[in-house]
Design a protein around this motif. Structure first.
Motif, PDB file in Angstrom:
ATOM      1  N   ASN A 130      30.600 144.737  15.709  1.00 25.71           N
ATOM      2  CA  ASN A 130      30.621 146.196  15.677  1.00 25.71           C
ATOM      3  C   ASN A 130      31.735 146.817  16.509  1.00 25.71           C
ATOM      4  O   ASN A 130      31.835 148.035  16.587  1.00 25.71           O
ATOM      5  N   GLY A 131      32.510 145.980  17.179  1.00 25.37           N
ATOM      6  CA  GLY A 131      33.607 146.514  17.964  1.00 25.37           C
ATOM      7  C   GLY A 131      34.031 145.527  19.027  1.00 25.37           C
ATOM      8  O   GLY A 131      33.425 144.461  19.188  1.00 25.37           O
ATOM      9  N   PRO A 132      35.063 145.872  19.777  1.00 26.58           N
ATOM     10  CA  PRO A 132      35.520 144.960  20.833  1.00 26.58           C
ATOM     11  C   PRO A 132      34.537 144.928  22.004  1.00 26.58           C
ATOM     12  O   PRO A 132      33.839 145.903  22.264  1.00 26.58           O
ATOM     13  N   ASP A 133      34.505 143.799  22.670  1.00 34.42           N
ATOM     14  CA  ASP A 133      33.692 143.682  23.883  1.00 34.42           C
ATOM     15  C   ASP A 133      34.395 144.440  25.005  1.00 34.42           C
ATOM     16  O   ASP A 133      35.574 144.202  25.278  1.00 34.42           O
ATOM     17  N   LEU A 134      33.669 145.317  25.658  1.00 37.20           N
ATOM     18  CA  LEU A 134      34.277 146.169  26.669  1.00 37.20           C
ATOM     19  C   LEU A 134      33.603 145.962  28.020  1.00 37.20           C
ATOM     20  O   LEU A 134      32.449 145.529  28.089  1.00 37.20           O
ATOM     21  N   PRO A 135      34.315 146.297  29.109  1.00 37.59           N
ATOM     22  CA  PRO A 135      33.673 146.235  30.424  1.00 37.59           C
ATOM     23  C   PRO A 135      32.473 147.177  30.475  1.00 37.59           C
ATOM     24  O   PRO A 135      32.478 148.257  29.870  1.00 37.59           O
ATOM     25  N   TYR A 136      31.487 146.751  31.224  1.00 37.93           N
ATOM     26  CA  TYR A 136      30.272 147.551  31.363  1.00 37.93           C
ATOM     27  C   TYR A 136      29.855 147.549  32.828  1.00 37.93           C
ATOM     28  O   TYR A 136      29.677 146.491  33.428  1.00 37.93           O
ATOM     29  N   ALA A 137      29.756 148.722  33.429  1.00 39.62           N
ATOM     30  CA  ALA A 137      29.329 148.830  34.825  1.00 39.62           C
ATOM     31  C   ALA A 137      28.038 149.610  34.890  1.00 39.62           C
ATOM     32  O   ALA A 137      27.818 150.527  34.083  1.00 39.62           O
ATOM     33  N   GLN A 138      27.179 149.249  35.813  1.00 40.42           N
ATOM     34  CA  GLN A 138      25.913 149.969  35.906  1.00 40.42           C
ATOM     35  C   GLN A 138      25.457 150.114  37.357  1.00 40.42           C
ATOM     36  O   GLN A 138      25.817 149.334  38.232  1.00 40.42           O
ATOM     37  N   LEU A 139      24.644 151.127  37.547  1.00 34.95           N
ATOM     38  CA  LEU A 139      24.033 151.437  38.838  1.00 34.95           C
ATOM     39  C   LEU A 139      22.526 151.355  38.631  1.00 34.95           C
ATOM     40  O   LEU A 139      21.996 151.980  37.716  1.00 34.95           O
ATOM     41  N   THR A 140      21.834 150.573  39.457  1.00 28.99           N
ATOM     42  CA  THR A 140      20.422 150.276  39.191  1.00 28.99           C
ATOM     43  C   THR A 140      19.564 150.605  40.405  1.00 28.99           C
ATOM     44  O   THR A 140      19.956 150.383  41.549  1.00 28.99           O
ATOM     45  N   PHE A 141      18.375 151.128  40.125  1.00 31.14           N
ATOM     46  CA  PHE A 141      17.352 151.356  41.148  1.00 31.14           C
ATOM     47  C   PHE A 141      16.146 150.507  40.764  1.00 31.14           C
ATOM     48  O   PHE A 141      15.702 150.543  39.613  1.00 31.14           O
ATOM     49  N   ARG A 142      15.626 149.757  41.730  1.00 32.78           N
ATOM     50  CA  ARG A 142      14.551 148.815  41.408  1.00 32.78           C
ATOM     51  C   ARG A 142      13.422 148.948  42.428  1.00 32.78           C
ATOM     52  O   ARG A 142      13.660 149.146  43.620  1.00 32.78           O
ATOM     53  N   GLY A 143      12.199 148.845  41.961  1.00 28.51           N
ATOM     54  CA  GLY A 143      11.048 148.877  42.862  1.00 28.51           C
ATOM     55  C   GLY A 143       9.990 147.907  42.395  1.00 28.51           C
ATOM     56  O   GLY A 143       9.943 147.532  41.218  1.00 28.51           O
ATOM     57  N   GLY A 144       9.140 147.491  43.308  1.00 28.05           N
ATOM     58  CA  GLY A 144       8.067 146.576  42.946  1.00 28.05           C
ATOM     59  C   GLY A 144       7.473 145.935  44.177  1.00 28.05           C
ATOM     60  O   GLY A 144       7.588 146.451  45.292  1.00 28.05           O
ATOM     61  N   SER A 169      18.371 151.828  35.206  1.00 30.00           N
ATOM     62  CA  SER A 169      19.805 151.778  35.450  1.00 30.00           C
ATOM     63  C   SER A 169      20.533 152.753  34.538  1.00 30.00           C
ATOM     64  O   SER A 169      20.074 153.061  33.434  1.00 30.00           O
ATOM     65  N   VAL A 170      21.648 153.240  35.047  1.00 25.53           N
ATOM     66  CA  VAL A 170      22.542 154.050  34.224  1.00 25.53           C
ATOM     67  C   VAL A 170      23.910 153.383  34.279  1.00 25.53           C
ATOM     68  O   VAL A 170      24.385 152.991  35.350  1.00 25.53           O
ATOM     69  N   GLY A 171      24.498 153.218  33.113  1.00 24.64           N
ATOM     70  CA  GLY A 171      25.771 152.517  33.043  1.00 24.64           C
ATOM     71  C   GLY A 171      26.742 153.206  32.117  1.00 24.64           C
ATOM     72  O   GLY A 171      26.473 154.291  31.569  1.00 24.64           O
ATOM     73  N   THR A 172      27.889 152.586  31.972  1.00 25.04           N
ATOM     74  CA  THR A 172      28.918 153.167  31.119  1.00 25.04           C
ATOM     75  C   THR A 172      28.465 153.135  29.661  1.00 25.04           C
ATOM     76  O   THR A 172      27.637 152.312  29.270  1.00 25.04           O
ATOM     77  N   GLY A 173      29.026 154.019  28.884  1.00 27.67           N
ATOM     78  CA  GLY A 173      28.558 154.204  27.521  1.00 27.67           C
ATOM     79  C   GLY A 173      28.920 153.071  26.586  1.00 27.67           C
ATOM     80  O   GLY A 173      29.779 152.233  26.866  1.00 27.67           O
ATOM     81  N   GLY A 174      28.223 153.059  25.459  1.00 31.07           N
ATOM     82  CA  GLY A 174      28.498 152.058  24.437  1.00 31.07           C
ATOM     83  C   GLY A 174      29.404 152.615  23.354  1.00 31.07           C
ATOM     84  O   GLY A 174      29.592 153.829  23.244  1.00 31.07           O
TER      85      GLY A 174
END
Lengths: 289, 319
Positions: A130-144, A169-174
């Motif tokens: 569906n397209g080229p593989d692109l860099p993906y960065a994300q910021l995550t909050f985790r609890g448990g 997590s919120v990351g760069t778009g697809g």
């Protein structure tokens, strides 16, 4: 880029909110941290052991010390750093109750622990044909939280812990290539729930540990109809932890026609939240946010 | 630590079961041998075997309490206080090793040569000379004056220590670090890497050298109509992608409180042939000079936030 693609960015956030499971542990950590009193200043002031799940027979070994099969006390030549002693047995972290029965910062000598962390990561979003593989960065909050099942059963130290976590997590778009056009989203949001298997590599404070997690992820994937579809996928993660304060993490989210592999750094919320807060303060006061 | 972990199974040795009588491995009585040299050893009574199998799981027992573990005997390698006194007299040392030189300040929340493992939140405020490559056809690289604010979490483990008396001093420590980098125009990066600190002394204000290296990558920036990071805001700040670049710096300072830092960052371009033109990003980077310190004593955090605010207010980025 075709007209009509832009509005997709607005829809990316529909249905996603920061989950209460993440917010509540973070809030409780901050509350406890603000109320925590300084640790006792000397061994003489240390409260008695109250964690019956890690009770051991009386010994001549000083609190927090165990020198193996041939010495029960430190040898005459033993050296050490000068540092403020830990509370109780000397093995439980300061931010714990009842000598490690419950820890707000996980460590080797904890029966149950709060897991609250933030992490940043970089990797690749792999979308196949569906397209080229692109860099993906994300910021995550985790609890448990995590528990030591064998420790609870046998009432003695055991290196295996089992945990349950939820993360957002919120990351760069697809993106997706449609004929000659590029369709893209403004962000990628994901929520996850996972079972964590921890193996602590030794018993002393700030021990390293291996964490293997497996669970489910729900995230939006850009479909052929140029709309974002919320899909369920598999979430797998492997981490090397340094006590309860930091981890190096490799994680993967495997969704239909969208795979995200990320390498990142995770830190406890007590350290990560000030970092995020100071950054947000600078953005807000600088007129950017 | 690994050694103590490996000896854990020995420490957790089971409590001795009740004595078995008779011992199946003992030689038969002399009278029995005389009567029948081929006589077999009497088998273990069944009730004892069952009792041994059904015994409750042993509790934790330290090695010294376990009769199966040999006791330390005087002499090498089991040195005691008396041996140490002999050695000290032999080498003309004082009777007692030197006491710790001083107490640790701030319970090791700020790095100190007297501390082992430390967890620190560091804030950097720096002037930055930023650059961005333009079109290859026109070679119009752009440079501008800006600022850099960086917040990192460091976890430092002692790697090289110096021992005087019974006191260890941290000489070289290293460990993972990660955090957020901010500059003008809402540009945000994250970084994941390693940090190292070497102390050149034992005092509370001993000089130190810090070296860090990290993978750096964009996580945020100006996105027109992006509705914020979480999709519910009214801001043009949102997630921005980039390939992995790197950042490195060197700092010199005093006692773990703060350092003067010089460093650089390189942002790799995203310009593979199969990537559409609209998704490509140019190479960029910055050199920076500034001050970095632990946020717990306040000044570094205040300086970093001020630097970030000034970058947002005073530097007008080109779009």
């Amino acid at each position: 880029m075709r007209a009509g693609v832009r509005p997709l960015r607005g829809r990316a956030g529909v249905g996603y909110r920061v989950h209460a499971v993440v917010i509540l542990p973070l809030a409780s950590v901050l509350l406890v941290a603000s109320l925590a009193s300084p640790a006792a200043g000397s061994e003489a002031e240390a409260p008695p052991r109250t964690n019956r799940y890690l009770e051991a027979p009386p010994s001549s070994a000083p609190a927090g010390e165990d020198f193996g099969p041939f010495f029960t006390g430190p040898p005459a030549s033993e050296t050490s750093f000068v540092k403020a002693p830990r509370r109780g047995s000397g093995l439980a972290p300061r931010l714990s109750v009842r000598d490690g029965l419950f820890c707000f910062v996980e460590d080797a000598h904890c029966v149950a622990s709060l897991l609250a962390s933030t992490d940043v990561g970089i990797g690749m979003a792999i979308i196949g044909e569906n397209g080229p593989d692109l860099p993906y960065a994300q910021l995550t909050f985790r609890g448990g939280f995590s528990l030591r099942p064998v420790t609870l059963y046998r009432k003695r130290y055991h290196p295996w812990a089992l945990g349950l976590t939820a993360s957002y997590s919120v990351g760069t778009g697809g993106i997706r290539l449609q004929a000659e056009d590029v369709v893209e989203t403004a962000r990628t949001q994901a929520t996850r729930i996972a079972l964590v298997n921890q193996l602590w590599l030794w018993h002393r404070p700030h021990a390293f540990h291996l964490d293997a997690s497996i669970g489910a992820v729900r995230s939006g994937v850009l479909g052929r109809d140029e709309r974002i579809h919320d899909l369920w996928g598999t979430h797998v993660e492997l981490a090397l932890g340094f006590g309860g304060w930091a981890s190096l993490v490799v994680s993967g989210d495997f969704l239909d026609e969208d795979t995200r592999i990320v390498f990142g750094f995770r830190t406890h919320a007590l350290a990560g939240v000030p970092v995020a807060g100071l950054t947000a303060l600078g953005l807000w006061a600088g007129g950017v946010l | 630590m690994i050694g103590s972990w490996m000896t854990l199974p020995l420490v957790l040795v089971a409590a001795p079961p009740p004595p078995l009588d008779p011992d199946p491995r003992a030689s038969p009585p002399a009278a029995a041998v005389e009567a029948d040299p081929k006589a077999e050893v009497p088998p273990l009574p069944l009730r004892d075997a069952r009792r041994a199998e059904q015994a409750p799981p042993p509790d934790v027992m330290r090695a010294a309490d376990n009769p199966r573990v040999p006791k330390a005997k005087p002499g090498p390698p089991f040195y005691d206080a008396a041996d140490e006194a002999v050695f000290r007299a032999r080498f003309d040392l004082t009777k007692d090793p030197a006491p710790p030189p001083r107490t640790v300040r701030m319970r090791c929340l700020v790095a100190d040569p007297l501390c082992g493992i430390t967890v620190e939140v560091q804030a950097l405020s720096a002037y930055a000379l930023r650059a961005q490559q333009g079109s290859v056809a026109t070679a119009n690289a752009r440079t501008w004056h800006s600022a850099r604010a960086q917040y990192d979490v460091w976890v430092q483990f002692p790697a090289v220590v110096r021992t005087i008396g019974r006191t260890r001093f941290n000489v070289l420590s290293m460990g993972p670090k990660g955090g957020i980098v901010a500059s003008d125009g809402g540009d945000l990066w994250a970084n994941v890497g390693l940090a190292m600190r070497a102390f050149f002394g034992k005092g509370a204000f001993a000089p130190h050298l810090e070296v860090t290296g990290a993978l750096a990558f964009r996580i945020g920036g100006f996105t027109e109509g992006g509705a914020g990071f979480f999709g519910a805001g009214r801001t043009d700040l949102g997630p921005v992608r980039s390939p992995v670049g790197f950042a490195m710096d060197i700092g010199v300072g005093l006692g773990g409180f703060g350092s003067l830092v010089i460093g650089g960052q390189y942002d790799s371009p995203l310009a593979r042939e199969e990537v559409p033109e609209s998704l490509r990003t140019p190479a960029a980077g910055m050199f920076y000079v500034g001050f970095r310190g632990n946020i717990l004593w306040g000044a570094p955090a205040a300086a970093a936030v001020t630097t970030h605010v000034l970058a947002g207010r005073l530097v007008v980025p080109e779009r």
